[in-house]
Design a protein around this motif. Structure first.
Motif, short mmCIF file in Angstrom:
data_model
loop_
_atom_site.label_atom_id
_atom_site.label_comp_id
_atom_site.label_asym_id
_atom_site.label_seq_id
_atom_site.Cartn_x
_atom_site.Cartn_y
_atom_site.Cartn_z
N LEU A 37 0.84 -1.19 0.00
CA LEU A 37 0.00 0.00 0.00
C LEU A 37 0.87 1.25 0.00
CD1 LEU A 37 -2.47 -1.61 2.41
CD2 LEU A 37 -3.19 -0.58 0.27
N VAL A 38 0.83 1.95 -1.10
CA VAL A 38 1.62 3.16 -1.31
C VAL A 38 0.69 4.31 -1.65
CG1 VAL A 38 3.41 4.24 -2.74
CG2 VAL A 38 3.60 1.82 -2.14
N ARG A 39 0.99 5.46 -1.10
CA ARG A 39 0.20 6.65 -1.41
C ARG A 39 1.12 7.76 -1.89
NH1 ARG A 39 -4.98 7.04 -2.32
NH2 ARG A 39 -5.13 9.04 -1.25
N LYS A 40 0.71 8.37 -2.96
CA LYS A 40 1.45 9.51 -3.49
C LYS A 40 1.32 10.71 -2.57
CE LYS A 40 -0.56 11.60 -6.89
NZ LYS A 40 -1.11 11.80 -8.25
N ILE A 41 2.40 11.47 -2.44
CA ILE A 41 2.37 12.76 -1.76
C ILE A 41 2.36 13.83 -2.84
CG2 ILE A 41 3.60 14.36 -0.23
CD1 ILE A 41 4.72 11.97 1.24
N ASP A 56 3.32 1.65 3.51
CA ASP A 56 2.98 1.16 4.84
C ASP A 56 4.04 0.21 5.36
OD1 ASP A 56 2.48 -1.02 3.18
OD2 ASP A 56 0.72 -1.68 4.28
N GLY A 57 3.91 -0.15 6.63
CA GLY A 57 4.85 -1.07 7.26
C GLY A 57 5.10 -0.66 8.69
N ASP A 58 5.89 -1.48 9.40
CA ASP A 58 6.19 -1.16 10.79
C ASP A 58 6.93 0.17 10.91
OD1 ASP A 58 5.02 -3.51 11.61
OD2 ASP A 58 6.90 -4.64 11.57
N ASN A 59 7.78 0.44 9.93
CA ASN A 59 8.49 1.72 9.87
C ASN A 59 8.21 2.34 8.50
OD1 ASN A 59 10.08 1.60 12.43
ND2 ASN A 59 10.91 -0.23 11.45
N PRO A 60 7.09 3.07 8.38
CA PRO A 60 6.70 3.61 7.08
C PRO A 60 7.82 4.41 6.43
CG PRO A 60 4.95 3.93 8.68
CD PRO A 60 6.14 3.44 9.44
N GLU A 61 8.02 4.16 5.15
CA GLU A 61 9.10 4.79 4.41
C GLU A 61 8.57 5.86 3.47
OE1 GLU A 61 12.87 3.56 1.51
OE2 GLU A 61 11.63 2.01 2.44
N VAL A 62 9.27 6.98 3.40
CA VAL A 62 8.92 8.05 2.48
C VAL A 62 10.08 8.23 1.51
CG1 VAL A 62 8.39 10.50 2.23
CG2 VAL A 62 7.50 9.24 4.20
N VAL A 63 9.75 8.25 0.23
CA VAL A 63 10.74 8.55 -0.80
C VAL A 63 10.32 9.84 -1.48
CG1 VAL A 63 11.74 7.82 -3.00
CG2 VAL A 63 11.36 6.14 -1.20
N LEU A 64 11.22 10.81 -1.52
CA LEU A 64 10.92 12.12 -2.09
C LEU A 64 11.75 12.38 -3.34
CD1 LEU A 64 10.90 14.28 1.18
CD2 LEU A 64 8.90 13.40 -0.07
N ASN A 65 11.15 13.12 -4.27
CA ASN A 65 11.87 13.60 -5.44
C ASN A 65 12.37 14.99 -5.09
OD1 ASN A 65 12.53 14.91 -7.92
ND2 ASN A 65 11.33 13.39 -9.04
N ALA A 66 13.66 15.10 -4.77
CA ALA A 66 14.21 16.35 -4.25
C ALA A 66 14.04 17.51 -5.23
CB ALA A 66 15.70 16.16 -3.92
N GLU A 86 -1.76 10.45 4.42
CA GLU A 86 -1.71 9.30 3.51
C GLU A 86 -1.55 7.99 4.27
OE1 GLU A 86 -2.76 9.79 0.75
OE2 GLU A 86 -2.42 11.92 0.44
N LEU A 87 -0.84 7.99 5.39
CA LEU A 87 -0.74 6.78 6.20
C LEU A 87 -2.09 6.38 6.78
CD1 LEU A 87 2.67 7.21 8.06
CD2 LEU A 87 2.07 5.42 6.41
N ALA A 88 -2.91 7.37 7.14
CA ALA A 88 -4.26 7.06 7.62
C ALA A 88 -5.09 6.40 6.53
CB ALA A 88 -4.94 8.34 8.10
N GLU A 89 -4.94 6.87 5.29
CA GLU A 89 -5.65 6.25 4.17
C GLU A 89 -5.12 4.85 3.89
OE1 GLU A 89 -8.14 5.55 0.85
OE2 GLU A 89 -8.29 6.75 2.67
N ILE A 90 -3.82 4.65 4.03
CA ILE A 90 -3.24 3.32 3.87
C ILE A 90 -3.83 2.34 4.87
CG2 ILE A 90 -1.10 2.03 4.35
CD1 ILE A 90 0.41 4.22 2.80
N GLU A 91 -3.93 2.76 6.12
CA GLU A 91 -4.51 1.88 7.16
C GLU A 91 -5.96 1.56 6.85
OE1 GLU A 91 -2.88 0.25 9.52
OE2 GLU A 91 -1.15 1.10 8.50
N THR A 120 5.83 7.93 -13.58
CA THR A 120 7.06 8.48 -13.00
C THR A 120 7.87 7.45 -12.24
OG1 THR A 120 6.05 9.10 -10.88
CG2 THR A 120 5.88 10.70 -12.70
N GLY A 121 7.22 6.41 -11.73
CA GLY A 121 7.91 5.37 -10.98
C GLY A 121 8.05 5.65 -9.50
N ALA A 122 7.47 6.75 -8.99
CA ALA A 122 7.63 7.09 -7.57
C ALA A 122 7.01 6.03 -6.67
CB ALA A 122 7.01 8.46 -7.29
N SER A 123 5.80 5.60 -7.00
CA SER A 123 5.13 4.59 -6.15
C SER A 123 5.85 3.25 -6.22
CB SER A 123 3.67 4.42 -6.58
OG SER A 123 2.94 5.60 -6.35
#
Length: 203
Positions: A37-41, A56-66, A86-91, A120-123
């Motif tokens: 479960l991935v949500r775009k920012i 999602d996950g035990d330690n949610p990860e965020v990847v940003l396009n600087a 977005e984490l609330a929507e993932i849950e 774009t490949g971000a998700s």
């Protein structure tokens, strides 16, 4: 896909559009089906422009396009608020789609990530990071269509890429489908329920 001779594969779908595609892949491989479960920012004032994604996950990860973060002026406070939202929507989606079933453990297994296409490949990137971090022994990205430059950018993230059409002229994923309607929660749940692969095993 079968020609890859994957050992003990698990197929992971990126909802919503990736679920019907992943169900077919899982059926062909005789593999269990799970979700990443991935949500775009979205950017400030431009929600369709992805500045990154959260998984999602035990330690949610965020990847940003600087580059896009800098160009849109997205602040750390804006990103933090978007992450919480977005984490609330993932849950919500995990509870709705999987009825509280624990995520499958890919440790030591081949993980096949499937979507309905890649722009774009971000998700996909953040999902692949998460699967690698969870211990997947081999990562395969499988999609029907994507632009060649996006696939090239993702090759360093995976062991294999399977793409039916590398589209030089790419005007969005929907241009390659006769029917590209926004799937409802009910359609996603029905696709998951229709998959008759091996029973999922939780973490």
């Amino acid at each position: 896909m079968k020609a890859l001779r994957l050992r003990d594969p698990v197929v992971y779908a990126l909802p919503r559009g990736g679920v019907p595609v992943a169900a077919e892949v899982a059926a062909a491989l005789g593999a269990p089906l799970d979700l990443v479960l991935v949500r775009k920012i979205g950017a400030p004032g431009q929600p369709e422009l992805a500045i990154g994604a959260v998984v999602d996950g035990d330690n949610p990860e965020v990847v940003l396009n600087a580059d896009i973060v800098a160009a849109t002026g997205a602040t750390s406070a804006f990103i933090a608020a978007a992450r919480r939202r977005e984490l609330a929507e993932i849950e919500r989606r995990r509870a709705r789609y999987l009825a509280g079933r624990a995520p499958m453990d890919p440790t030591g297994r081949a993980a096949v990530l499937v979507d309905d296409g890649i722009a774009t490949g971000a998700s996909a990137r953040v999902a692949l990071h998460a699967l690698r971090r969870r211990g997947a022994a081999r990562l395969v990205l499988a999609v029907p269509v994507a632009p060649p430059e996006t696939l090239q950018a993702l090759r360093g993230e995976v062991d294999e890429i399977v793409c039916l059409l590398e589209a030089e002229l790419f005007f969005g994923i929907g241009a390659f489908y006769r029917d590209f309607h926004q799937l409802s929660d009910e359609e996603v749940i029905a696709s998951i329920a229709s998959h008759q692969g091996p029973a999922a095993t939780g973490t």
